[in-house]
Write a protein that holds these residues in place. Sequence first.
Motif, PDB file in Angstrom:
ATOM      1  N   VAL A  46       0.821  -1.203   0.000  1.00 36.11           N
ATOM      2  CA  VAL A  46       0.000   0.000   0.000  1.00 36.11           C
ATOM      3  C   VAL A  46       0.864   1.265   0.000  1.00 36.11           C
ATOM      4  CG1 VAL A  46      -1.825   1.207   1.278  1.00 36.11           C
ATOM      5  CG2 VAL A  46      -1.753  -1.287   1.263  1.00 36.11           C
ATOM      6  N   SER A  47       2.116   1.123   0.308  1.00 38.31           N
ATOM      7  CA  SER A  47       3.038   2.257   0.359  1.00 38.31           C
ATOM      8  C   SER A  47       3.004   3.067  -0.932  1.00 38.31           C
ATOM      9  CB  SER A  47       4.462   1.730   0.579  1.00 38.31           C
ATOM     10  OG  SER A  47       5.410   2.741   0.355  1.00 38.31           O
ATOM     11  N   ARG A  48       3.253   4.368  -0.800  1.00 34.27           N
ATOM     12  CA  ARG A  48       3.316   5.237  -1.977  1.00 34.27           C
ATOM     13  C   ARG A  48       4.703   5.216  -2.619  1.00 34.27           C
ATOM     14  NH1 ARG A  48       1.060  10.761   0.220  1.00 34.27           N
ATOM     15  NH2 ARG A  48       3.000  11.288  -0.812  1.00 34.27           N
ATOM     16  N   ALA A  49       5.617   4.440  -2.097  1.00 31.84           N
ATOM     17  CA  ALA A  49       6.980   4.379  -2.625  1.00 31.84           C
ATOM     18  C   ALA A  49       6.992   3.812  -4.043  1.00 31.84           C
ATOM     19  CB  ALA A  49       7.854   3.517  -1.723  1.00 31.84           C
ATOM     20  N   ASP A 144      19.666   4.640  10.796  1.00 36.26           N
ATOM     21  CA  ASP A 144      19.776   6.094  10.809  1.00 36.26           C
ATOM     22  C   ASP A 144      20.423   6.609   9.515  1.00 36.26           C
ATOM     23  OD1 ASP A 144      18.668   6.033  13.342  1.00 36.26           O
ATOM     24  OD2 ASP A 144      20.575   6.407  14.384  1.00 36.26           O
ATOM     25  N   PHE A 145      21.457   5.920   9.068  1.00 28.38           N
ATOM     26  CA  PHE A 145      22.163   6.334   7.853  1.00 28.38           C
ATOM     27  C   PHE A 145      21.275   6.175   6.621  1.00 28.38           C
ATOM     28  CE2 PHE A 145      25.445   6.166   4.544  1.00 28.38           C
ATOM     29  CZ  PHE A 145      26.285   7.185   4.947  1.00 28.38           C
ATOM     30  N   GLN A 146      20.544   5.064   6.549  1.00 25.14           N
ATOM     31  CA  GLN A 146      19.620   4.852   5.427  1.00 25.14           C
ATOM     32  C   GLN A 146      18.549   5.949   5.395  1.00 25.14           C
ATOM     33  OE1 GLN A 146      20.140   2.676   3.059  1.00 25.14           O
ATOM     34  NE2 GLN A 146      20.684   0.656   3.828  1.00 25.14           N
ATOM     35  N   ASN A 147      18.034   6.309   6.557  1.00 22.71           N
ATOM     36  CA  ASN A 147      17.029   7.371   6.623  1.00 22.71           C
ATOM     37  C   ASN A 147      17.618   8.716   6.199  1.00 22.71           C
ATOM     38  OD1 ASN A 147      14.952   5.676   7.447  1.00 22.71           O
ATOM     39  ND2 ASN A 147      15.371   5.994   9.616  1.00 22.71           N
ATOM     40  N   ARG A 148      18.842   8.980   6.615  1.00 22.22           N
ATOM     41  CA  ARG A 148      19.518  10.223   6.200  1.00 22.22           C
ATOM     42  C   ARG A 148      19.700  10.254   4.687  1.00 22.22           C
ATOM     43  NH1 ARG A 148      25.611  11.057   7.347  1.00 22.22           N
ATOM     44  NH2 ARG A 148      25.982  12.570   5.717  1.00 22.22           N
ATOM     45  N   TYR A 149      20.113   9.123   4.129  1.00 24.87           N
ATOM     46  CA  TYR A 149      20.285   9.006   2.678  1.00 24.87           C
ATOM     47  C   TYR A 149      18.984   9.329   1.951  1.00 24.87           C
ATOM     48  CZ  TYR A 149      20.623   6.421  -1.779  1.00 24.87           C
ATOM     49  OH  TYR A 149      20.566   6.045  -3.098  1.00 24.87           O
ATOM     50  N   ASP A 150      17.889   8.720   2.367  1.00 23.50           N
ATOM     51  CA  ASP A 150      16.604   9.005   1.733  1.00 23.50           C
ATOM     52  C   ASP A 150      16.203  10.467   1.887  1.00 23.50           C
ATOM     53  OD1 ASP A 150      15.896   6.598   0.500  1.00 23.50           O
ATOM     54  OD2 ASP A 150      14.943   5.803   2.307  1.00 23.50           O
ATOM     55  N   ALA A 151      16.418  11.026   3.076  1.00 28.60           N
ATOM     56  CA  ALA A 151      16.034  12.424   3.314  1.00 28.60           C
ATOM     57  C   ALA A 151      16.860  13.381   2.454  1.00 28.60           C
ATOM     58  CB  ALA A 151      16.196  12.767   4.793  1.00 28.60           C
ATOM     59  N   GLU A 152      18.173  13.173   2.415  1.00 24.70           N
ATOM     60  CA  GLU A 152      19.037  14.095   1.676  1.00 24.70           C
ATOM     61  C   GLU A 152      18.856  14.005   0.168  1.00 24.70           C
ATOM     62  OE1 GLU A 152      23.136  14.050   2.927  1.00 24.70           O
ATOM     63  OE2 GLU A 152      22.578  14.458   5.018  1.00 24.70           O
ATOM     64  N   THR A 153      18.495  12.836  -0.330  1.00 20.91           N
ATOM     65  CA  THR A 153      18.278  12.682  -1.774  1.00 20.91           C
ATOM     66  C   THR A 153      16.810  12.857  -2.143  1.00 20.91           C
ATOM     67  OG1 THR A 153      17.935  10.291  -1.626  1.00 20.91           O
ATOM     68  CG2 THR A 153      20.213  11.054  -2.002  1.00 20.91           C
ATOM     69  N   ASN A 154      15.962  13.040  -1.126  1.00 22.95           N
ATOM     70  CA  ASN A 154      14.515  13.091  -1.332  1.00 22.95           C
ATOM     71  C   ASN A 154      14.084  11.860  -2.144  1.00 22.95           C
ATOM     72  OD1 ASN A 154      11.871  13.954  -1.198  1.00 22.95           O
ATOM     73  ND2 ASN A 154      12.091  15.467  -2.833  1.00 22.95           N
ATOM     74  N   TYR A 155      14.546  10.710  -1.697  1.00 24.85           N
ATOM     75  CA  TYR A 155      14.211   9.418  -2.309  1.00 24.85           C
ATOM     76  C   TYR A 155      14.583   9.377  -3.793  1.00 24.85           C
ATOM     77  CZ  TYR A 155      11.718   9.070   2.062  1.00 24.85           C
ATOM     78  OH  TYR A 155      11.414   9.071   3.387  1.00 24.85           O
ATOM     79  N   SER A 156      15.708   9.953  -4.123  1.00 17.68           N
ATOM     80  CA  SER A 156      16.309  10.012  -5.468  1.00 17.68           C
ATOM     81  C   SER A 156      15.781  11.165  -6.306  1.00 17.68           C
ATOM     82  CB  SER A 156      16.162   8.695  -6.244  1.00 17.68           C
ATOM     83  OG  SER A 156      14.893   8.580  -6.853  1.00 17.68           O
ATOM     84  N   ARG A 157      14.801  11.916  -5.828  1.00 15.39           N
ATOM     85  CA  ARG A 157      14.240  13.024  -6.622  1.00 15.39           C
ATOM     86  C   ARG A 157      15.217  14.178  -6.784  1.00 15.39           C
ATOM     87  NH1 ARG A 157       9.883  12.296  -2.807  1.00 15.39           N
ATOM     88  NH2 ARG A 157       8.579  10.634  -3.608  1.00 15.39           N
ATOM     89  N   ASP A 158      16.082  14.382  -5.769  1.00  7.89           N
ATOM     90  CA  ASP A 158      17.112  15.421  -5.867  1.00  7.89           C
ATOM     91  C   ASP A 158      18.316  14.792  -6.573  1.00  7.89           C
ATOM     92  OD1 ASP A 158      19.270  17.178  -5.456  1.00  7.89           O
ATOM     93  OD2 ASP A 158      18.448  17.888  -3.544  1.00  7.89           O
ATOM     94  N   ARG A 159      18.344  14.955  -7.884  1.00  2.45           N
ATOM     95  CA  ARG A 159      19.348  14.263  -8.709  1.00  2.45           C
ATOM     96  C   ARG A 159      20.777  14.692  -8.372  1.00  2.45           C
ATOM     97  NH1 ARG A 159      16.460  11.158 -12.877  1.00  2.45           N
ATOM     98  NH2 ARG A 159      14.498  10.880 -11.796  1.00  2.45           N
ATOM     99  N   GLU A 160      20.959  15.958  -8.024  1.00  3.42           N
ATOM    100  CA  GLU A 160      22.300  16.443  -7.670  1.00  3.42           C
ATOM    101  C   GLU A 160      22.785  15.774  -6.385  1.00  3.42           C
ATOM    102  OE1 GLU A 160      24.102  20.661  -6.249  1.00  3.42           O
ATOM    103  OE2 GLU A 160      22.884  20.713  -8.087  1.00  3.42           O
TER     104      GLU A 160
END
Length: 176
Positions: A46-49, A144-160
């Motif tokens: 059901v996740s929106r991912a 914690d690191f995985q969550n930081r990765y997702d947050a900083e990349t906005n789940y890959s949306r922030d391509r830079e």
Amino acid sequence: MTLIRYFLIGILLLGTTSNDVPPERTIRWTPEVRLSWDSFQGKPTVSRAAAITASGISYQFSSMYKNGAVALDFTVDTFFYPDKSWFRPDLCDSVILGHEQLHFDISELYARKMRRQLSETRFTENVKAEVKAIYRQINTDLNDFQNRYDAETNYSRDREQQQRWNVAIAKELSTD
């Protein structure tokens, strides 16, 4: 010489840990293994991912008293779990696949941290509890690191930012 043998497995799934036995089908991390969309065999939830990578660290060890000290023999591996990993083809592209690969690669970085810590620790007769505590802390840090990765990349949306993470993790894997 007393021999004690332990086998424990952990899975990092969507930022949580479990001590369940892993699914039979796994892909062990090696530098040559790259995930493809065919690797993702689970059913979307059901996740929106757009995609979910289930990966984690497993370990086993045995210990013995040698010359009055506890000696540890261990293996630590990183696995991808195809049946618990999934994607939505209509939402996914090569950038998202790279993002998911990096989740798997990050799990390997933390497996290496665990290997290092197990190598450097002087264990006591409470070796089982001590190893378990190391494992729990590694998994907490990994989560914690995985969550930081997702947050900083906005789940890959922030391509830079995604590209920065790609370079940083590749460098870390090559120097370790």
